[in-house]
Every structure is written in C-alpha cells, then in structure tokens.
Design an enzyme around this catalytic site. Structure first.
Site, PDB file in Angstrom:
ATOM      1  N   SER A   1      28.961  14.879 -30.203  1.00 40.20           N
ATOM      2  CA  SER A   1      28.061  15.677 -29.374  1.00 40.20           C
ATOM      3  C   SER A   1      28.762  16.964 -28.937  1.00 40.20           C
ATOM      4  O   SER A   1      29.229  17.731 -29.759  1.00 40.20           O
ATOM      5  CB  SER A   1      27.579  14.838 -28.182  1.00 40.20           C
ATOM      6  OG  SER A   1      26.503  15.444 -27.513  1.00 40.20           O
TER       7      SER A   1
ATOM      8  N   HIS B   1      21.712   8.874 -30.916  1.00 40.84           N
ATOM      9  CA  HIS B   1      22.824   9.788 -30.639  1.00 40.84           C
ATOM     10  C   HIS B   1      23.988   8.992 -30.048  1.00 40.84           C
ATOM     11  O   HIS B   1      23.980   8.628 -28.872  1.00 40.84           O
ATOM     12  CB  HIS B   1      22.324  10.840 -29.648  1.00 40.84           C
ATOM     13  CG  HIS B   1      23.303  11.914 -29.319  1.00 40.84           C
ATOM     14  ND1 HIS B   1      23.546  12.997 -30.139  1.00 40.84           N
ATOM     15  CD2 HIS B   1      24.089  12.097 -28.220  1.00 40.84           C
ATOM     16  CE1 HIS B   1      24.437  13.795 -29.578  1.00 40.84           C
ATOM     17  NE2 HIS B   1      24.783  13.271 -28.418  1.00 40.84           N
TER      18      HIS B   1
END
Length: 370
Positions: A209, A351
């Site tokens: 990320s 994610h």
C-alpha cells in the site's frame, strides 16, 4: 489496454525531444531527467547523501525462531541541522548458512507488534520472518512511524523536523512523508552494508500500500536494492494515473496531503498534464529485479493499471538487453507470471499482504538471487 498505453508519456523520449536508444543514453540523460521530474512534481526533493553522525547500535542480540535465527534489534542514529534522531530495525539472520545470505526488508506501515523484539510475531502474514528464514533469507523490518509520523503535522516532527531547514514558507517541491520513509529505507541499507551475515548485494525491498509507494521511490533513488517489490501500491505507486479506476490523484492528495510535495496537488483532476506517469517510476528500477502484486478485490488500487504500468516499463529493460513482462492480456487471479527481470501476480482477495504474496516474492527472488 493498448489505447491507454498510447496516452502515456514516452519513457524513452527526452525533454529535448530526442529518443534514447541505448542503456548509456538512458543512464546519462533520460534516467536523471525522470528522477528530477518525480522529485519536482510528485515526491519532493530529499536531502542529499548520508546524514551526519550516522551510526548503528546493536541493542539486543539473541536466539530466535526455535534456534533457527539470530534476532538483532539495531538502532540507526543520525544527526541533522535541528538535532539528533533515531529509529529501530529488527533483523533475523539464519543460523544455518554458508556465508552472507540475501535479505528481504519490509517497510512496515501496519503491525507495530512486528517491531517488538520481546514478542515478535515470527510468521505473521504481514511479516513472516519464520518463513523467510526457513527459505534461507534474512528478514528485516522497520516501522514507518518511527521515521516520520503518518499525519499532517506541518512536517515539524520525525525526520523532517531534524533535517529540514527552519524556514517559512516551505518550498512547494519539499519532500513529503513518502520520501521521508524512502530516506529511511536507504539508511537501513547503509546498515546492512555493515552486517556480515547479510549479502548487501542481494537485498529485496518490500512495501504494501503506502509502503509499496515508498519501496518504489526508494528503489528508484537507491540502486543498491537488488530487488523492489510493490504490493497493492495503487495510486502514485505502481498504478498508472492516466485512465486509472478507483483512487485518483485528487483523492490521495485530499486524504493524505502530507505524503507528497505541494506541487503534486497542482495535478488534482489533471492527470494528463503531469509530465510523468507511474510506468516511468517503475522504469527507474531497471535493470534490477522488479515485482508488482495486486489483489482482485482491490479496485481502489486498480490491478489492471498496476499491470499495465509494469508492462509499459519493459522497453527500458530491453535497452539493457534484458527480458521483462511486456504487453499481454491481464492474467487470471492466483496465476503468477514472470519474464526475465520482472514478475507479477494478482491474488484473489482484498487489499492486504499475505503468505501467498510472500511465497511469490520468495520464489521470484530465489530464481534470481540465490
């Protein structure tokens, strides 16, 4: 997908209109141009060189992972115009080894417990030290907030507060928090060059990320990292900005105004006017190893844009006579693909950074760095 690639700035076309056709021209002309464009318009300008007073202190050293590793807690200390600073690094080195071993370094923007030398989580999916050591790698981790806080604090704290000149107003091209974390990754590399148990020529830098954005910028600036891994890095990471789905430049600058330079905000809603796109950031890793990973349900990051960006960087690898993933259909989930110096997978799910991702990174690294 071809239509989107046609909209991108040509990674090989110099500012004077000439197109580079050799690795020598790339290294001497175009690569420095692109680095400067990212400094000026996106990440900001970081301090040059190693900081003064850089030194390393081993705080603890003990057996770990049921005797499979030596665990070291190291404090990296430095000084700047406004005082002194430090941040910790946790390192696991395999006991059973012949000489120095390759290493994975994780930019940890999540679990603080992974930094606790008293009770580490040796096989947590985000930082699976046990898995890495069992495969013959050293495993290192540092925490982003230990270098610079992930808040919009006016850049008064962390490494910014120590290294930045005390002046107002702050320049529009001053470095943001992502660049500060990337600076920290290079200081970790400074230490690993002194660690006899680690082969500093075989170090892979991994980020997830916002950590993935950091890994790419750190790897672009610091050629000592032999391999760079971007996991779910999305906007201003691996994903192309032009035509991107999910998070946009306006979104990221609104939610995280401290991550990048103020100049980057000029491109909110104006991606097509930005003189760079993210395939050019990935190209700065060439000729070194580069792995990009996505997640099928992470549409905010936009897996297709991450994949297209990687394939668009292939022409720079070709300048070096190297193979890389080039234009091809988007791969199915859980089917890693690799060609030469670059690799990619899209994992089923959300994610995150999981054991499956690490397994792919490890297998790619073992093919090239063993």
């Amino acid at each position: 997908m071809q239509d989107r690639l046609a909209l991108l700035p040509d990674v090989l076309q110099c500012l004077d209109g000439k197109t580079v056709s050799s690795k020598e021209e790339w290294l001497a002309v175009r690569r420095p141009e692109i680095s400067e464009l990212f400094r000026e318009h996106v990440f900001g300008r970081e301090p040059e060189g190693k900081p003064s007073g850089l030194r390393f202190e081993t705080v603890t050293e003990a057996s770990a992972l049921n005797g499979a590793a030596v665990r070291k807690q190291v404090v990296i200390r430095f000084a700047g115009p406004n005082g002194e600073g430090s941040f910790p690094l946790l390192l696991f080195i395999p006991v059973q080894r012949e000489g120095a071993v390759p290493a994975f370094v994780l930019i940890n923007n999540r679990a603080q417990d992974a930094m606790d030398p008293a009770s580490p989580m040796p096989n947590d999916p985000f930082f699976p030290a046990e898995q890495l050591v069992s495969e013959g790698f050293a495993a290192a981790v540092f925490q982003t907030n230990d270098i610079d806080p992930d808040v919009d604090d006016g850049f008064k704290n962390g490494v910014h507060g120590i290294l930045d000149p005390i002046s107002e107003p702050r320049p529009a091209n001053a470095w943001g928090t992502i660049a500060a974390w990337a600076w920290g990754a290079s200081r970790v590399m400074d230490y690993l060059e002194t660690e006899e148990g680690v082969d500093a020529n075989r170090v892979a830098l991994v980020g997830h990320s916002r950590g993935g954005k950091t890994a790419l910028w750190a790897g672009a600036l610091d050629p000592r990292f032999a391999m760079v891994v971007s996991n779910n890095s999305g906007c201003t990471g691996a994903a192309l900005s032009r035509g991107k789905q999910g998070e946009t430049i306006r979104d990221i600058n609104t939610r995280f105004p401290h991550w990048f330079s103020d100049n980057y905000k000029r491109y909110n809603g104006r991606e097509e006017e930005l003189p760079v796109d993210q395939h050019m950031l990935l190209a700065l890793i060439a000729p070194r190893l580069l792995y990009v990973a996505s997640a099928s349900e992470d549409q905010w990051a936009d897996p297709v844009s991450e994949f297209l960006s990687l394939t668009a960087a292939a022409k720079v690898y070709r300048l070096f006579g190297l193979q890389a993933l080039e234009e091809q259909p988007f791969p199915p989930a859980d089917s890693p693909i690799a060609r030469g110096q670059t690799g990619y997978h899209v994992r089923t799910g959300l994610h995150d950074l999981l054991h499956y991702d690490w397994r792919c990174f490890i297998e790619f690294a073992k093919r090239h760095m063993s």
